[in-house]
Structure formats: structure tokens, C-alpha cells
Design a protein around this motif. Structure first.
Motif, PDB file in Angstrom:
ATOM      1  N   ALA A  73       0.851  -1.198   0.000  1.00 33.69           N
ATOM      2  CA  ALA A  73       0.000   0.000   0.000  1.00 33.69           C
ATOM      3  C   ALA A  73       0.883   1.244   0.000  1.00 33.69           C
ATOM      4  O   ALA A  73       1.789   1.384   0.828  1.00 33.69           O
ATOM      5  N   GLY A  74       0.602   2.140  -0.940  1.00 34.26           N
ATOM      6  CA  GLY A  74       1.328   3.403  -1.023  1.00 34.26           C
ATOM      7  C   GLY A  74       0.622   4.485  -0.219  1.00 34.26           C
ATOM      8  O   GLY A  74       0.473   4.383   0.990  1.00 34.26           O
ATOM      9  N   GLY A  75       0.190   5.537  -0.902  1.00 37.03           N
ATOM     10  CA  GLY A  75      -0.470   6.626  -0.199  1.00 37.03           C
ATOM     11  C   GLY A  75       0.522   7.648   0.304  1.00 37.03           C
ATOM     12  O   GLY A  75       1.697   7.663  -0.085  1.00 37.03           O
ATOM     13  N   PRO A  76       0.090   8.522   1.222  1.00 40.91           N
ATOM     14  CA  PRO A  76       0.954   9.617   1.672  1.00 40.91           C
ATOM     15  C   PRO A  76       2.198   9.142   2.423  1.00 40.91           C
ATOM     16  O   PRO A  76       3.180   9.881   2.512  1.00 40.91           O
ATOM     17  N   GLU A  77       2.199   7.918   2.972  1.00 39.91           N
ATOM     18  CA  GLU A  77       3.357   7.412   3.721  1.00 39.91           C
ATOM     19  C   GLU A  77       4.171   6.428   2.885  1.00 39.91           C
ATOM     20  O   GLU A  77       4.850   5.555   3.429  1.00 39.91           O
ATOM     21  N   TRP A  78       4.147   6.593   1.558  1.00 43.01           N
ATOM     22  CA  TRP A  78       4.804   5.613   0.704  1.00 43.01           C
ATOM     23  C   TRP A  78       6.318   5.569   0.907  1.00 43.01           C
ATOM     24  O   TRP A  78       6.930   4.496   0.798  1.00 43.01           O
ATOM     25  N   LYS A  79       6.935   6.703   1.206  1.00 38.54           N
ATOM     26  CA  LYS A  79       8.390   6.700   1.379  1.00 38.54           C
ATOM     27  C   LYS A  79       8.808   5.829   2.542  1.00 38.54           C
ATOM     28  O   LYS A  79       9.723   5.005   2.442  1.00 38.54           O
ATOM     29  N   ARG A  80       8.149   6.000   3.692  1.00 33.82           N
ATOM     30  CA  ARG A  80       8.495   5.216   4.865  1.00 33.82           C
ATOM     31  C   ARG A  80       8.159   3.743   4.666  1.00 33.82           C
ATOM     32  O   ARG A  80       8.836   2.860   5.194  1.00 33.82           O
ATOM     33  N   THR A  81       7.104   3.486   3.874  1.00 32.29           N
ATOM     34  CA  THR A  81       6.632   2.118   3.715  1.00 32.29           C
ATOM     35  C   THR A  81       7.363   1.365   2.620  1.00 32.29           C
ATOM     36  O   THR A  81       7.733   0.190   2.801  1.00 32.29           O
ATOM     37  N   LEU A  82       7.590   2.005   1.483  1.00 30.73           N
ATOM     38  CA  LEU A  82       8.046   1.282   0.298  1.00 30.73           C
ATOM     39  C   LEU A  82       9.421   1.683  -0.212  1.00 30.73           C
ATOM     40  O   LEU A  82      10.031   0.936  -0.978  1.00 30.73           O
ATOM     41  N   ASN A  83       9.914   2.844   0.183  1.00 34.16           N
ATOM     42  CA  ASN A  83      11.110   3.367  -0.463  1.00 34.16           C
ATOM     43  C   ASN A  83      12.351   2.531  -0.197  1.00 34.16           C
ATOM     44  O   ASN A  83      13.292   2.532  -1.000  1.00 34.16           O
ATOM     45  N   THR A  84      12.395   1.828   0.925  1.00 34.09           N
ATOM     46  CA  THR A  84      13.583   1.042   1.253  1.00 34.09           C
ATOM     47  C   THR A  84      13.461  -0.428   0.857  1.00 34.09           C
ATOM     48  O   THR A  84      14.404  -1.202   1.081  1.00 34.09           O
ATOM     49  N   LEU A  85      12.324  -0.820   0.269  1.00 33.04           N
ATOM     50  CA  LEU A  85      12.188  -2.195  -0.212  1.00 33.04           C
ATOM     51  C   LEU A  85      12.992  -2.374  -1.495  1.00 33.04           C
ATOM     52  O   LEU A  85      13.215  -1.416  -2.244  1.00 33.04           O
ATOM     53  N   PRO A  86      13.448  -3.581  -1.787  1.00 35.40           N
ATOM     54  CA  PRO A  86      14.196  -3.798  -3.032  1.00 35.40           C
ATOM     55  C   PRO A  86      13.371  -3.426  -4.252  1.00 35.40           C
ATOM     56  O   PRO A  86      12.154  -3.667  -4.302  1.00 35.40           O
ATOM     57  N   ALA A  87      14.031  -2.820  -5.225  1.00 36.19           N
ATOM     58  CA  ALA A  87      13.328  -2.424  -6.450  1.00 36.19           C
ATOM     59  C   ALA A  87      12.708  -3.626  -7.152  1.00 36.19           C
ATOM     60  O   ALA A  87      11.682  -3.501  -7.829  1.00 36.19           O
ATOM     61  N   SER A  88      13.310  -4.798  -6.974  1.00 31.13           N
ATOM     62  CA  SER A  88      12.784  -6.004  -7.622  1.00 31.13           C
ATOM     63  C   SER A  88      11.432  -6.414  -7.069  1.00 31.13           C
ATOM     64  O   SER A  88      10.701  -7.171  -7.714  1.00 31.13           O
ATOM     65  N   LEU A  89      11.082  -5.918  -5.871  1.00 34.94           N
ATOM     66  CA  LEU A  89       9.778  -6.250  -5.284  1.00 34.94           C
ATOM     67  C   LEU A  89       8.681  -5.287  -5.709  1.00 34.94           C
ATOM     68  O   LEU A  89       7.515  -5.536  -5.415  1.00 34.94           O
ATOM     69  N   MET A  90       9.034  -4.186  -6.355  1.00 35.22           N
ATOM     70  CA  MET A  90       8.070  -3.134  -6.657  1.00 35.22           C
ATOM     71  C   MET A  90       7.482  -3.303  -8.066  1.00 35.22           C
ATOM     72  O   MET A  90       8.217  -3.322  -9.047  1.00 35.22           O
ATOM     73  N   PRO A  91       6.139  -3.388  -8.183  1.00 31.92           N
ATOM     74  CA  PRO A  91       5.504  -3.465  -9.504  1.00 31.92           C
ATOM     75  C   PRO A  91       5.437  -2.116 -10.206  1.00 31.92           C
ATOM     76  O   PRO A  91       5.005  -2.037 -11.342  1.00 31.92           O
ATOM     77  N   ALA A  92       5.814  -1.029  -9.491  1.00 33.04           N
ATOM     78  CA  ALA A  92       5.740   0.319 -10.060  1.00 33.04           C
ATOM     79  C   ALA A  92       6.856   1.163  -9.472  1.00 33.04           C
ATOM     80  O   ALA A  92       7.347   0.903  -8.368  1.00 33.04           O
ATOM     81  N   THR A  93       7.259   2.161 -10.224  1.00 34.38           N
ATOM     82  CA  THR A  93       8.255   3.126  -9.758  1.00 34.38           C
ATOM     83  C   THR A  93       7.526   4.356  -9.239  1.00 34.38           C
ATOM     84  O   THR A  93       6.886   5.078 -10.016  1.00 34.38           O
TER      85      THR A  93
END
Length: 906
Positions: free
Chosen positions: A243-263
Motif C-alpha cells: 500500500a502506497g499513499g501519503p506514507e509511501w516513502k516510509r513504507t516502500l522506499n527502502t524495499l528492493p526495487a525487484s519487489l516493486m511493480p511500479a516506480t
């Protein structure tokens, strides 16, 4: 005179001394019980087990590696010993007892006053044990004696549970997710909160979760091991929701890029009144549900990654993105369902329900069926274990010498002792030679028999293995994958044997009676022998105890791998013909390789390292009846002289023996495909042939137990084509495995399975085997109104379901026509009483019109429905939505198979 009479001194006889010693010894034993009993009691000040818990807050899924948490403390002197978990390993010998238990141990050191929390993972398969099964734990001292004993509480019904893990810093905001799980699974669905402290570091342990949600979470707290485990878990079939939303940096920014379906690029807002559900589902009255809110919604803005599918978008801004990674799926949400205005929106639980259905597929409906009848036998992800054990046996010495060899030896022995001995004595006229001939014959034939046994069974320890190496698509760093190794240790003598397995792989026994969900009937002798597994930092030591003479103990190891290079395909399908190249940049060559496409295959033989090979395959060149009624493994078996019986439906232990390498490869492929071979024939238990107006289609029970598929079981999910071959010159893929400290002889073979990309162009027909399908929406008044009582068979009491079919296209399909076909007689192999029912011809059916953004009614007639000029029903990314609704009596039908024709233009 006083006379003194001195009596002679009496000397005790030796017998008297011996008797006195025995009496003294017995008296000492009688006086010793108090001290002896006291030594067995726990020390007043010493190490203790403070707390033991299994799984995640007591919940876990049976048949998986399960974490067991132990809290220890020490109020005495320095303590060095082991924690030992005793896990049942075989079916009960009686109603109240267990035959054996395997032990999983870890060494510990507790200084005075220390407290320690440790986690030991063990494979738990209590479902096959019955309700009397239990797990015990012991704290062992340096001599191996138990100083503390605990019984671990277990719940033998946990295999019915659907677990969704949630990584979040705000665990109280998931009421809507709980509601969605309740609607789908009733009490069998559970949300378990996770944190950086509790998230497992091994992908196999993460398999306890059907899905994992990361929402409003500080992902930087995760270790590298944990993120690697998440990636490996997804590649092996896990479902991850981000889940992204307004807290996307804290939630998703440090996950590996290979896990992300979107940039993700930043944040923004979604205007009021925008569509929020990926499918405009129909309610009981077949009316579209409300899928908008009257407020603006904070979102994260992103660009969908290549090879992903945008499920929902607002213009060019993707809102829900789906990406297949390996065998699993990752979903990205641009908005956070746990904050306002979505937190209080009535349809948010429907949003969660849709994501869960996309993630779990048929497993959700099959779980409902299991809950209604707990005795239903399901196919598990270990179905091929029994056959793989049998194939592994072909790499070891034969069980018995040839019957003709034994008979010849016996007749020769009788002939020499009988007529030949008498004839020789008579000719030589030396009767004294008779006893010499008898004695010499006995000695000679004794050595011959012993030598024959050694020649047939061998006199040395043999360590052989078969490894299934499933590779992912290569990237800039190389290729990651997952290795499952079936390791057999053949021993020629009795006793205990020490096996050392290097690396951080998980090791467990898979002796025949220890196989979950398998109907293979193996030898019971192996189940009476236990093993002790001691986990180290980078290795596992296994103590095989009480091994019988000339037996094979089978282990399974699981580990993640990474190598340089990879396997790539530049394949194109045009006018039902496959052409292109396959390139191998792995550091090793492949032998006996195949490229599998749809229902067909092409053999490419050797594929050396750093080389390419041109392939061509006419998808319509084969006999349609043979191609459609046989699996690819069956077709390969036929080409190598083995007869196939696709409708055998009986899974028994056949005498699998083959000295021919190519036939041995066929047996491995049959095992991976859900079948088995004996010396002459190959059989299947999970192929369901459906005859509709003369057209033969088939469905397969998926290896992961999530439902059925029209794809051949050897094809990797989400891949246009699959390459299978045997690694060549890959020396000791398992590392330096030793037995009793020595490297042993044996055969190590590795089967490589990798996905290949395929492009489509021009006129083409997509058969059902090319098209992925899944349940994406369910509307029901109560859990169980829509369910899957048997694989591939649906039953709707009151409610509706939506199926999504996805075509493997990247361009536009023109001049298209679609045909949906269901079974004339639905598979009634169910274990629940369905009662009076109707078929698919008598229910409300709809196709989603992407141009009108509404549902168009269609009709099944004679269990078939055809639509010409079907461009309006083929949406973005080749998605076709079929809605089936019923509000009368029970309807039972098999999943409709979809065939699409058209011309692809880029």
C-alpha cells in the motif's frame, strides 16, 4: 599350670567372600534411591524454560516449516547444552501412541543470570497424526540428558486456517481487512500482525501466510535477510500487497526495487467520484456496486513497471498494479485503505476481498469447502514426493539380485554336493575326498553368495540426489532461484550415521510414511527410525539413528540460489508457429533440454554454456486428440517407448526401474507433472478430461493446492514458455555433503526449470492452455454460498462470482472471436451432499464490455457460448471478465474453458 588354648583362625572361603560382597552391594542399592531420584529432579537454581509458543500467536499452517519460540533463563551456574524439539515423524502406531519423533536441536550457552529468546523452525505435519499428536521440548545438558521437559500445545485444525500477515506500525486500522476475511472464510480467516522483530528470515517459514500486506510500516527496520526472504517467498508463490499513499516513502522506499511493480515518483490526490474497485461487480439484483467516494483521496503517483498489469488507473496514473514475479504475485495500491476517507468507506472490505481473491484464487473457495467438511482430502504441494523417492531409488543398487542368478547359484550348489560329488569320488576312487568336496563347496559358495550380495547392493555408503532448480527471469546481477533437493543416503550396514549438509538450507526427512498429503504407500520400516537435526550457523548435521542394513534414508533440503548468467528466450508465435532462439549464459551447460509451449514441446538436446539454439515448433502439427488428452510429460514418454495412460486415476507404487538415462529423465518429468511410471507405462492421478461436443480439454490439480488450471503442470505459471533441462558438469550442487566425515560416491543430477518470454503477432488462436484464469470477485450472503467442492468445480447457492481470463498479448487483438465451454456433466466427485441442482445453461451470465464500462448479458446453450466481434470484451492487458450469478436452487458447473481467435497488431 595355666594352659591357654588358642583356637585356630578361621579363613573365609572365596565363595563366602563373594556372597558377602553381593549382599553389601544389594544393601547399597537399596539405600541409594533417595539420592538417585534427587539427581533426576530439576536443579533449584539452574536453566529453566520460561515460555514456549508455536507459530504466530499460536497459529500456523500444518504442512509447513513452523517457528517455535522459546524463552530461557538461568539462575544457576554457567550452562552449556542444547534445546531439542521432538516432532512426530510418522503415523501413529495406535490410537494413543506415536511411533517415532524426529528431533530438531540447537546448541545454547546460558551464563549465570542470563535470559535468552531463541527460535527453532521445524516441519510440522500434525494433520496426518490425528488428535493425539503433540510436540515436546527438552533442555539437554552436555551429556544429552534432559533436565527440563515441556509439552507444546498445538491446534490440529490449523491447516484449515487462512493466514494473512500484516506488516504495519498501526495494527488497529485493519478492521475492514478482518471483515473481508470473515466474509470469505468465516472463522477460518485470521489476520496476524507482524513486525521487524517477528517477521521470519526464511522463505519456507513465510509459507505459513497465504498473503502478506505491507501498509504504513517503517520498512527500513527490516534486515537484509528479511527482505531477501520476502523476495524468495514471492518467487516461490507468495502473494504480497503493498500500500502506497501519503506514507509511501516510509513504507516502500527502502524495499528492493525487484519487489516493486511500479516506480513511485511522489504524492498526489485522486478526485472525488473516481472508480476505486478494480472490477465493477454486480450485486444480488445484478446491479453495479457503488465504487466511488465523495471526497478526494491522497495517493502516491507512480509508473507501472514493465511486464506488469495495470488493474485500475485514473488516466495515466496507475491505482492498482499487478506483477507476476516467479511463481508469485505482487500488488501495488496507490491509496492506503486504512486511512480516511477509505477507512470508513463501506466498500473498502470489498476492495480487500478483491485483492485477497486475486491473491488466493481458488484456494479461497476450496478452503470454504474444507471448512464445511473437515475430512475432505486435498492435494498438497508435496504430491510428487512419493514418486520422486521412487525415482531416486533408481540411482542406488537394486533391492534384490536377479531371480535367475539366485536360481543358478542354488542349482549349482545342489549339483556339486549331489551328483557331481558322487561322480567325482567314483571316478577318482577316493572316498575320503567326499567330505573335503562338501567342505570346499560350502566355503566357495559362501564367498560367492557374499560377493554377489556386495556386487548387487554395494559395500560403500552412497549419497545420491535429484535437485529441482527453479530459476527466475535473469536480471543485471544474474539469476536467482530456489533449489529443492531429494537426497538419498544408502548405507550397507547397521548403526548410526552422521550426515553433514553445508549451507543455510532447511533439511527434513521425507521417508515414505512422513509425507504430508501423499497417497504413496511406502515401506514402513523407514518410519521406525528417527533422525536428529542440529542446526548450525551455516550448516545442518543430521544423525540418522538405528539405520537398518542396506536401506536408503531420504532427506529433502531447500535453499535459495544465485548464479551468474541465465536463460533467455526470444520466441515469437505467429500463425500457430513458434520460432526464435534460446540462449544459455549460465556457467554450465544443459543436456536433454526441452522448450514447452502450451500443450506442445520441442526437444533441443544439448545447450552449451554461452550459446544459442534456434527452435521451431508447429503448434497444430500434432494429432489434436493426442496433444489435448496427454500431458507434455506423457508425450515425451511416448516418444521414448513408454506407453501413457492419462485416465489411470490410480496412484500406486510402481516398480520404477530404468538404467536408460533418457527414460530416467522421463520418470522425473512425470513425477513433477503429477504422475508416475513403472517399467512400461506412465500414469496420472490429476488429469481430468472433459468432453464437450467432441472437443477434448483438460484441467490439472495445481501443485500448490490452490485449485485447477488448464496449463500443463510442467509449465511455470506466468511464463509464455518454459525450458526444462538437466544441468551438465554441475559438480556437487549441494556442496561438500559428507557421511561420517567422508565424501561418498553417488550420482547428483539437477533438473533446471526456467521461464522464457514469448511474443505474439499476426493471426493466432489462443487455446485454453495459453490463457490464465482466476476468481477475482465473490458476492455471497454468507460464507459457503459460493464454493469449490471439488477442484475445478464450482457451486453457487445464492450469490455470484467473477472470473478473469488474461491473454498473453502485448498488442491489440482485432477480428477477434471468443468461445466459452463448460462441461456437459460437471465433475460431481465431491464429498458433500449437493442435492437438487441446475447447470450453467440456466444461470445469469455476463461479459464485461470495456467500451461501455457495463455488463452485457450472454447465454450458455449446450454448455457453450460464442461471441464474434469480441473486441469490446477484451480489455487492457488482454483481460476478459465473466460474471456468473445464481439466486435460485444450487448450480454446479465446471470452470468454463476460454478459446480466443484473432489477429494481433502492435
Amino acid at each position: 599350670m595355666l594352659m591357654l588354648q588358642i583356637q585356630p583362625r578361621r579363613v573365609l572361603r572365596p565363595a563366602t567372600l563373594l556372597m558377602a560382597s553381593i549382599i553389601i552391594f544389594v544393601i547399597a542399592l537399596l539405600l541409594a534411591p533417595t539420592a538417585s531420584a534427587h539427581s533426576l529432579q530439576p536443579m533449584a537454581g539452574g536453566p529453566t524454560i520460561d515460555k514456549v509458543s508455536i507459530g504466530f500467536d499460536g497459529m500456523y499452517q500444518d504442512g509447513n516449516w513452523t517457528p517455535i519460540q522459546i524463552d530461557l533463563s538461568n539462575t544457576g551456574n554457567d550452562f552449556t547444552g542444547k534445546v531439542s524439539i521432538n516432532v512426530p515423524s510418522s503415523s501413529p502406531s495406535g490410537q494413543n501412541g506415536m511411533q517415532t519423533a524426529n528431533m530438531y536441536q540447537e546448541a545454547i550457552n546460558l551464563p549465570p543470570g542470563a535470559k535468552k529468546h531463541i527460535t527453532i523452525s521445524a516441519p510440522i505435519n500434525l494433520k496426518i497424526q490425528g488428535f493425539n499428536a503433540h510436540i515436546t521440548m527438552d533442555l539437554l545438558d552436555g551429556t544429552g540428558h534432559s533436565i527440563t521437559h515441556r509439552i507444546i500445545d498445538t491446534n490440529t485444525n490449523t491447516y484449515n486456517q487462512t493466514l494473512v500477515g500484516v506488516l504495519t506500525d498501526t495494527p488497529n486500522n485493519f478492521g475492514q481487512l478482518n471483515l473481508a476475511l470473515s466474509n470469505l472464510f468465516s472463522p477460518a480467516g485470521q489476520v496476524k500482525n507482524l513486525s521487524a522483530a517477528t517477521l521470519p528470515k526464511q522463505a519456507q517459514v513465510l509459507k505459513n501466510f497465504n498473503a502478506i500486506v505491507i501498509d504504513d510500516f517503517t520498512s527500513s527496520n527490516l534486515s537484509q535477510e528479511q527482505t531477501n526472504a520476502l523476495q524468495s517467498w514471492v518467487n516461490q508463490g507468495g502473494n504480497l500487497i503493498l500500500a502506497g499513499g501519503p506514507e509511501w516513502k516510509r513504507t516502500l522506499n527502502t524495499l528492493p526495487a525487484s519487489l516493486m511493480p511500479a516506480t513511485i515518483k511522489g504524492t498526489g490526490t485522486l478526485a472525488a467520484g473516481k472508480q476505486l474497485l478494480p472490477v465493477r461487480t454486480l450485486t444480488k439484483g445484478d446491479q453495479s456496486t457503488a465504487d466511488t467516494v465523495k471526497s478526494t483521496i491522497p495517493i502516491s503517483t507512480a509508473q507501472a513497471a514493465p511486464n506488469s498489469t495495470t488493474i485500475l488507473a485514473d488516466g495515466k496514473t496507475p491505482l492498482i498494479v499487478q506483477q507476476v514475479q516467479g511463481q508469485g504475485t505482487v500488488y501495488y495500491l496507490a491509496y492506503d485503505p486504512t486511512i480516511e476517507p477509505l477507512a470508513s468507506w463501506q466498500q473498502t472490505n470489498q476492495l480487500w476481498s478483491t485483492l485477497l481473491l486475486r491473491s488466493l484464487g481458488d484456494q479461497a473457495l476450496m478452503s470454504t469447502s474444507r471448512n464445511n467438511n473437515a475430512n475432505m482430502s486435498m492435494q498438497g504441494n508435496n504430491d510428487y514426493f512419493g514418486t520422486m523417492i521412487q525415482v531416486l531409488q533408481t540411482l542406488f543398487p537394486n533391492a534384490f539380485p536377479s531371480i535367475w542368478l539366485i536360481l543358478a547359484l542354488l542349482l549349482s550348489y545342489v549339483a556339486i554336493l549331489g551328483p557331481l560329488r558322487l561322480l567325482l569320488v567314483r571316478i577318482l576312487k577316493r572316498r575320503t575326498w567326499s567330505w573335503r568336496i562338501v567342505l570346499s563347496t560350502i566355503v566357495v559358495f559362501t564367498f560367492l553368495s557374499y560377493g554377489l550380495a556386495l556386487q548387487q547392493k554395494g559395500s560403500a555408503i552412497i549419497n545420491s540426489s535429484i535437485t529441482l532448480l527453479q530459476l527466475n527471469a535473469p536480471d543485471q546481477t544474474g539469476t536467482s532461484g530456489h533449489a529443492t533437493t531429494f537426497l538419498g543416503v544408502f548405507v550397507p550396514s547397521q548403526g548410526d550415521f552422521q550426515v553433514h549438509v553445508p549451507g543455510a538450507s532447511l533439511v527434513q526427512p521425507i521417508d515414505q510414511n512422513n509425507m504430508p498429503y501423499s497417497s504413496y504407500n511406502g515401506s514402513p520400516s523407514a518410519s521406525t527410525q528417527r533422525a536428529i537435526f542440529t542446526t548450525g550457523t551455516n550448516s545442518t548435521d543430521i544423525n540418522l539413528q538405528g539405520v537398518d542394513i542396506w536401506t536408503t534414508r531420504t532427506l529433502m533440503t531447500q535453499s535459495d540460489t544465485h548464479t551468474t548468467g541465465g536463460l533467455k528466450g526470444q520466441l515469437q508465435i505467429q500463425q500457430d508457429k513458434v520460432s526464435g532462439t534460446v540462449t544459455n549464459t549460465l556457467p554450465y551447460a544443459l543436456s536433454d533440454a526441452f522448450v514447452l509451449v502450451g500443450d506442445s514441446y520441442v526437444a533441443i538436446g544439448e545447450l552449451p554454456s554461452n550459446s544459442s539454439k534456434q527452435i521451431t515448433l508447429d503448434l497444430k502439427s500434432r494429432d489434436p486428440t493426442a496433444t489435448n488428452s496427454l500431458t507434455i510429460a506423457d508425450q515425451i514418454a511416448n516418444s521414448r517407448g513408454l506407453q501413457s495412460n492419462p485416465n489411470g486415476n490410480v496412484y500406486t507404487s510402481g516398480a520404477i526401474q530404468s538404467s536408460d538415462v533418457l527414460q530416467h529423465h522421463v520418470m522425473v518429468l512425470e513425477a513433477l507433472g503429477g504422475g508416475y511410471c513403472d517399467s512400461n507405462n506412465c500414469y496420472h492421478q490429476n488429469v481430468q478430461s472433459i468432453n464437450n461436443n467432441g472437443n477434448i480439454t483438460k484441467t490439472f490439480i495445481q501443485n500448490n493446492g490452490n485449485g485447477t488450471s488448464n496449463r500443463d503442470p510442467l509449465l511455470l505459471s506466468g511464463a509464455g514458455a518454459t525450458l526444462i533441462g538437466w544441468a551438465k558438469d554441475l559438480t556437487n550442487n549441494n556442496g561438500a555433503i559428507t557421511v561420517n566425515g567422508q565424501t561418498t560416491n553417488g550420482s547428483q543430477e539437477t533438473v533446471v526449470q526456467a521461464p522464457l518470454d514469448v511474443n505474439f503477432s499476426g493471426p493466432i488462436t489462443f487455446p485454453a492452455s495459453f490463457i490464465n484464469s482466476q476468481v477475482v470477485s465473490v458476492q455471497q450472503n454468507a460464507p459457503g454460498n459460493v464454493q469449490e467442492p471439488a477442484p475445478g468445480t464450482y457451486m453457487i447457492t445464492t450469490g455470484s462470482m467473477t472470473l478473469e481470463y488474461t491473454l498473453p498479448v502485448s498488442g491489440t487483438l482485432k477480428d477477434s472471436a471468443i468461445n466459452l465451454t463448460s462441461s456437459a456433466v460437471a465433475n460431481r466427485n465431491t464429498i458433500i451432499n449437493i442435492g437438487p441442482s441446475i447447470d450453467i445453461n440456466h444461470i445469469q451470465s455476463y461479459l464485461y464490455n470495456w467500451q461501455k464500462q457495463s455488463w452485457d448479458a450472454i447465454t450458455f446453450s449446450q454448455f457453450s457460448c460464442s461471441v464474434n466481434n469480441a473486441q469490446a470484451y477484451i480489455g487492457p492487458n488482454g483481460r476478459i471478465l465473466l460474471h456468473l450469478s445464481n439466486h435460485d436452487t444450487n448450480v454446479v458447473f465446471d470452470k468454463p474453458a476460454l478459446v480466443v481467435q484473432g489477429t494481433i497488431t502492435q
